[in-house]
Motif scaffolding. Structure first.
Motif, PDB file in Angstrom:
ATOM      1  N   CYS A   1       0.825  -1.205   0.000  1.00 24.61           N
ATOM      2  CA  CYS A   1       0.000   0.000   0.000  1.00 24.61           C
ATOM      3  C   CYS A   1       0.863   1.260   0.000  1.00 24.61           C
ATOM      4  N   LYS A   2       2.134   1.099   0.318  1.00 21.68           N
ATOM      5  CA  LYS A   2       3.061   2.229   0.360  1.00 21.68           C
ATOM      6  C   LYS A   2       4.277   1.879  -0.491  1.00 21.68           C
ATOM      7  N   LEU A   3       4.052   1.707  -1.770  1.00 19.13           N
ATOM      8  CA  LEU A   3       5.126   1.296  -2.666  1.00 19.13           C
ATOM      9  C   LEU A   3       6.156   2.413  -2.779  1.00 19.13           C
ATOM     10  N   THR A   4       7.307   2.222  -2.149  1.00 12.90           N
ATOM     11  CA  THR A   4       8.350   3.239  -2.158  1.00 12.90           C
ATOM     12  C   THR A   4       9.659   2.719  -2.737  1.00 12.90           C
ATOM     13  N   ARG A   5       9.724   1.400  -3.024  1.00  9.03           N
ATOM     14  CA  ARG A   5      10.935   0.823  -3.611  1.00  9.03           C
ATOM     15  C   ARG A   5      10.555  -0.088  -4.753  1.00  9.03           C
ATOM     16  N   GLU A   6      11.511  -0.283  -5.666  1.00  7.96           N
ATOM     17  CA  GLU A   6      11.267  -1.180  -6.778  1.00  7.96           C
ATOM     18  C   GLU A   6      10.927  -2.574  -6.262  1.00  7.96           C
ATOM     19  N   THR A   7       9.941  -3.205  -6.865  1.00  5.41           N
ATOM     20  CA  THR A   7       9.378  -4.428  -6.306  1.00  5.41           C
ATOM     21  C   THR A   7       8.976  -5.402  -7.406  1.00  5.41           C
ATOM     22  N   VAL A   8       9.113  -6.687  -7.119  1.00  4.44           N
ATOM     23  CA  VAL A   8       8.567  -7.745  -7.970  1.00  4.44           C
ATOM     24  C   VAL A   8       7.407  -8.379  -7.216  1.00  4.44           C
ATOM     25  N   LEU A   9       6.257  -8.450  -7.869  1.00  4.72           N
ATOM     26  CA  LEU A   9       5.048  -8.986  -7.255  1.00  4.72           C
ATOM     27  C   LEU A   9       4.641 -10.291  -7.933  1.00  4.72           C
ATOM     28  N   ARG A  10       4.149 -11.232  -7.124  1.00  9.05           N
ATOM     29  CA  ARG A  10       3.568 -12.463  -7.650  1.00  9.05           C
ATOM     30  C   ARG A  10       2.052 -12.420  -7.453  1.00  9.05           C
TER      31      ARG A  10
ATOM     32  N   ALA B   1       9.771   1.924 -10.288  1.00  7.07           N
ATOM     33  CA  ALA B   1       9.432   0.868 -11.236  1.00  7.07           C
ATOM     34  C   ALA B   1       8.995  -0.376 -10.475  1.00  7.07           C
ATOM     35  N   PHE B   2       8.130  -1.178 -11.094  1.00  7.54           N
ATOM     36  CA  PHE B   2       7.804  -2.465 -10.494  1.00  7.54           C
ATOM     37  C   PHE B   2       7.428  -3.457 -11.585  1.00  7.54           C
ATOM     38  N   VAL B   3       7.485  -4.721 -11.212  1.00  2.00           N
ATOM     39  CA  VAL B   3       7.179  -5.829 -12.114  1.00  2.00           C
ATOM     40  C   VAL B   3       6.140  -6.689 -11.432  1.00  2.00           C
ATOM     41  N   GLU B   4       5.140  -7.146 -12.177  1.00  2.10           N
ATOM     42  CA  GLU B   4       4.125  -8.016 -11.583  1.00  2.10           C
ATOM     43  C   GLU B   4       3.856  -9.210 -12.488  1.00  2.10           C
ATOM     44  N   PHE B   5       3.991 -10.409 -11.918  1.00  2.00           N
ATOM     45  CA  PHE B   5       3.650 -11.630 -12.640  1.00  2.00           C
ATOM     46  C   PHE B   5       2.150 -11.864 -12.546  1.00  2.00           C
ATOM     47  N   LEU B   6       1.589 -12.423 -13.619  1.00  2.00           N
ATOM     48  CA  LEU B   6       0.167 -12.709 -13.682  1.00  2.00           C
ATOM     49  C   LEU B   6      -0.022 -14.143 -14.163  1.00  2.00           C
ATOM     50  N   GLY B   7      -0.990 -14.850 -13.590  1.00  2.00           N
ATOM     51  CA  GLY B   7      -1.242 -16.227 -13.977  1.00  2.00           C
ATOM     52  C   GLY B   7      -2.408 -16.344 -14.931  1.00  2.00           C
ATOM     53  N   GLY B   8      -2.454 -17.453 -15.665  1.00  2.00           N
ATOM     54  CA  GLY B   8      -3.564 -17.731 -16.562  1.00  2.00           C
ATOM     55  C   GLY B   8      -3.616 -16.776 -17.739  1.00  2.00           C
ATOM     56  N   ASP B   9      -4.822 -16.560 -18.249  1.00  2.00           N
ATOM     57  CA  ASP B   9      -4.994 -15.704 -19.421  1.00  2.00           C
ATOM     58  C   ASP B   9      -5.821 -14.480 -19.074  1.00  2.00           C
TER      59      ASP B   9
ATOM     60  N   GLU C   1       2.283 -20.853 -23.433  1.00  2.00           N
ATOM     61  CA  GLU C   1       2.729 -22.198 -23.101  1.00  2.00           C
ATOM     62  C   GLU C   1       2.965 -22.363 -21.608  1.00  2.00           C
ATOM     63  N   LEU C   2       3.301 -21.271 -20.934  1.00  2.00           N
ATOM     64  CA  LEU C   2       3.565 -21.299 -19.498  1.00  2.00           C
ATOM     65  C   LEU C   2       2.371 -20.873 -18.657  1.00  2.00           C
ATOM     66  N   GLN C   3       1.290 -20.411 -19.321  1.00  2.00           N
ATOM     67  CA  GLN C   3       0.164 -19.847 -18.592  1.00  2.00           C
ATOM     68  C   GLN C   3       0.659 -18.740 -17.656  1.00  2.00           C
ATOM     69  N   ALA C   4       1.502 -17.852 -18.198  1.00  2.00           N
ATOM     70  CA  ALA C   4       2.111 -16.811 -17.378  1.00  2.00           C
ATOM     71  C   ALA C   4       2.307 -15.540 -18.190  1.00  2.00           C
ATOM     72  N   SER C   5       2.183 -14.417 -17.505  1.00  2.00           N
ATOM     73  CA  SER C   5       2.483 -13.109 -18.079  1.00  2.00           C
ATOM     74  C   SER C   5       3.290 -12.320 -17.064  1.00  2.00           C
ATOM     75  N   VAL C   6       3.964 -11.290 -17.551  1.00  2.00           N
ATOM     76  CA  VAL C   6       4.664 -10.383 -16.647  1.00  2.00           C
ATOM     77  C   VAL C   6       4.425  -8.963 -17.144  1.00  2.00           C
ATOM     78  N   ARG C   7       3.938  -8.108 -16.240  1.00  3.31           N
ATOM     79  CA  ARG C   7       3.722  -6.703 -16.567  1.00  3.31           C
ATOM     80  C   ARG C   7       4.891  -5.899 -16.027  1.00  3.31           C
ATOM     81  N   ILE C   8       5.476  -5.078 -16.866  1.00  4.51           N
ATOM     82  CA  ILE C   8       6.633  -4.261 -16.490  1.00  4.51           C
ATOM     83  C   ILE C   8       6.224  -2.798 -16.553  1.00  4.51           C
ATOM     84  N   VAL C   9       6.321  -2.122 -15.409  1.00  2.82           N
ATOM     85  CA  VAL C   9       5.953  -0.711 -15.318  1.00  2.82           C
ATOM     86  C   VAL C   9       7.208   0.076 -14.966  1.00  2.82           C
ATOM     87  N   PRO C  10       7.891   0.650 -15.974  1.00  5.13           N
ATOM     88  CA  PRO C  10       9.114   1.413 -15.671  1.00  5.13           C
ATOM     89  C   PRO C  10       8.794   2.715 -14.963  1.00  5.13           C
TER      90      PRO C  10
END
Length: 388
Positions: free
Chosen positions: A121-130, A146-154, A194-203
């Motif tokens: 809730c207080k994103l103040t550092r670069e972070t990877v989220l699952r 910046a942060f990165v978030e993995f997403l499952g499925g479609d 093929e992996l049922q996975a995505s990754v969103r990259i927010v620079p």
């Protein structure tokens, strides 16, 4: 190495930073060394915290968890065959960097980045989220972070605006890149069906994210030695001969060198950890202290019921959907001889607890807390009925 198939991606590659290129080149095959708590997730400090932001009532959070669960879970009851082709690599990172892997899709980020920031809730550092249980406040727009978030499925990628989609490949596996807007700043995502996975990259504003995109890899094992896909966690193993001496009397016999704790969703790796020393001893103590036998989930805990019988797929025990498909696979590796593999189920339906095939253990609060701390959870709840 990822093949770019259009001019836009060529321009992105031309701007790759030195560390992004080095991270991609460094990813090569390496030898791998030999609680009934609701909405609990692990943190980078190794503690268990309740992710409840101010102003969000627990009752509302529980409702959101139950009603939102089917939207997060892929309702295909069968596990699609995962083909990594000739890929056999284990994720690796050079000093100063870390690799985070989700379902075989790996990204390299600096070691200073957080993974699963408990103060999201207080994103103040670069972070990877699952994927997992999130507080109602979500992720605020912090343009300097910046942060990165993995997403499952479609599911949706969370991008708006005029979307641009291009086909590409990551480590030879077909992928799609989608460019768009996230909270008024440019962002993009890669999807690997093929992996049922995505990754969103927010620079961060002023950054391209090309270094992050350039570090993407597909690996057969994460950096902890957890396989990207397994077929032995669909249900608790039964009536098998002991994997090694002592395994009929205790879940993890002797003194293993390392415990590889891997959390799977429908057979696909969501999160992994490798424990040695006191950390491994703590988890072994919890496992070996479980009462013999198995616990049984309470099918009436949620309404509408999430469990139905009979099962229709190999990765669901009592349910018609993969709602029931989260499992932990704990591999104890020893200096010599065969490993011992313990499968643990803590989620929604059927028999719950731990089993190495010849010895079982009931689900307890201590077990839930220990595994949530080490390898997280995507469901955030246990329906277990503990035996008296």
């Amino acid at each position: 190495m990822r093949d770019n198939v259009n001019r836009a991606d060529d321009e992105i590659d031309a701007r790759l930073s030195d560390w992004g290129q080095a991270a991609r080149e460094a990813a090569r095959p390496v030898a791998v060394p030999v609680s009934s708590m609701t909405v609990a997730t692990p943190t980078h400090r190794g503690t268990v915290l309740l992710r409840v932001c101010a102003g969000v009532a627990m009752a509302a959070l529980v409702v959101a968890t139950v009603t939102g669960l089917p939207r997060y879970l892929n309702r295909d009851a069968t596990l699609a065959k995962l083909s990594l082709g000739d890929i056999t690599s284990t994720a690796s990172a050079r000093p100063g960097f870390q690799v985070v892997t989700f379902r075989g899709l790996s990204i390299t980020v600096p070691s200073s980045w957080l993974v699963e920031d408990p103060e999201i809730c207080k994103l103040t550092r670069e972070t990877v989220l699952r994927p997992g249980i999130r507080p109602g406040c979500g992720v605020p727009d912090t343009p300097s972070v910046a942060f990165v978030e993995f997403l499952g499925g479609d599911g949706p990628l969370g991008l708006t605006g005029k979307l641009k989609t291009t086909k590409t490949r990551i480590s030879g596996i077909a992928a799609t890149r989608t460019d768009g807007i996230w909270e008024a700043r440019p962002a993009f995502a890669y999807t690997v069906p093929e992996l049922q996975a995505s990754v969103r990259i927010v620079p961060a504003l002023g950054q391209t994210g090309a270094d992050l995109a350039g570090s993407l890899q597909v690996n057969a094992f994460d950096i902890h030695g957890c396989p990207a896909m397994v077929s032995d966690v669909a249900e608790l193993p039964r009536d098998k001969p002991p994997a090694r001496d002592g395994a009929a009397d205790t879940l993890v016999p002797g003194r293993p060198d390392v415990l590889r704790v891997c959390r799977y969703f429908a057979g696909r790796l969501d999160q992994g950890a490798a424990l040695t020393g006191p950390q491994a001893t703590t988890l072994i103590t919890v496992l070996n202290g479980l009462p013999a036998g198995l616990s049984r989930a309470d099918p009436n805990r949620f309404w509408p019921p999430l469990c139905e019988t009979p099962a229709e797929g190999p990765n669901t025990v009592d349910g018609r959907s993969t709602s029931d498909a989260e499992a932990y696979r704990i591999q104890a590796d020893y200096p010599s001889g065969d490993p011992v593999i313990v499968v643990v189920r803590l989620t929604l339906c059927g028999d719950l607890g731990a089993s190495n095939g010849s010895r079982t253990g009931q689900s307890t609060k201590a077990l839930v807390e220990a595994l949530f701390t080490v390898a997280g959870t995507s469901t955030g709840a246990s329906t277990v009925i503990e035996a008296p």
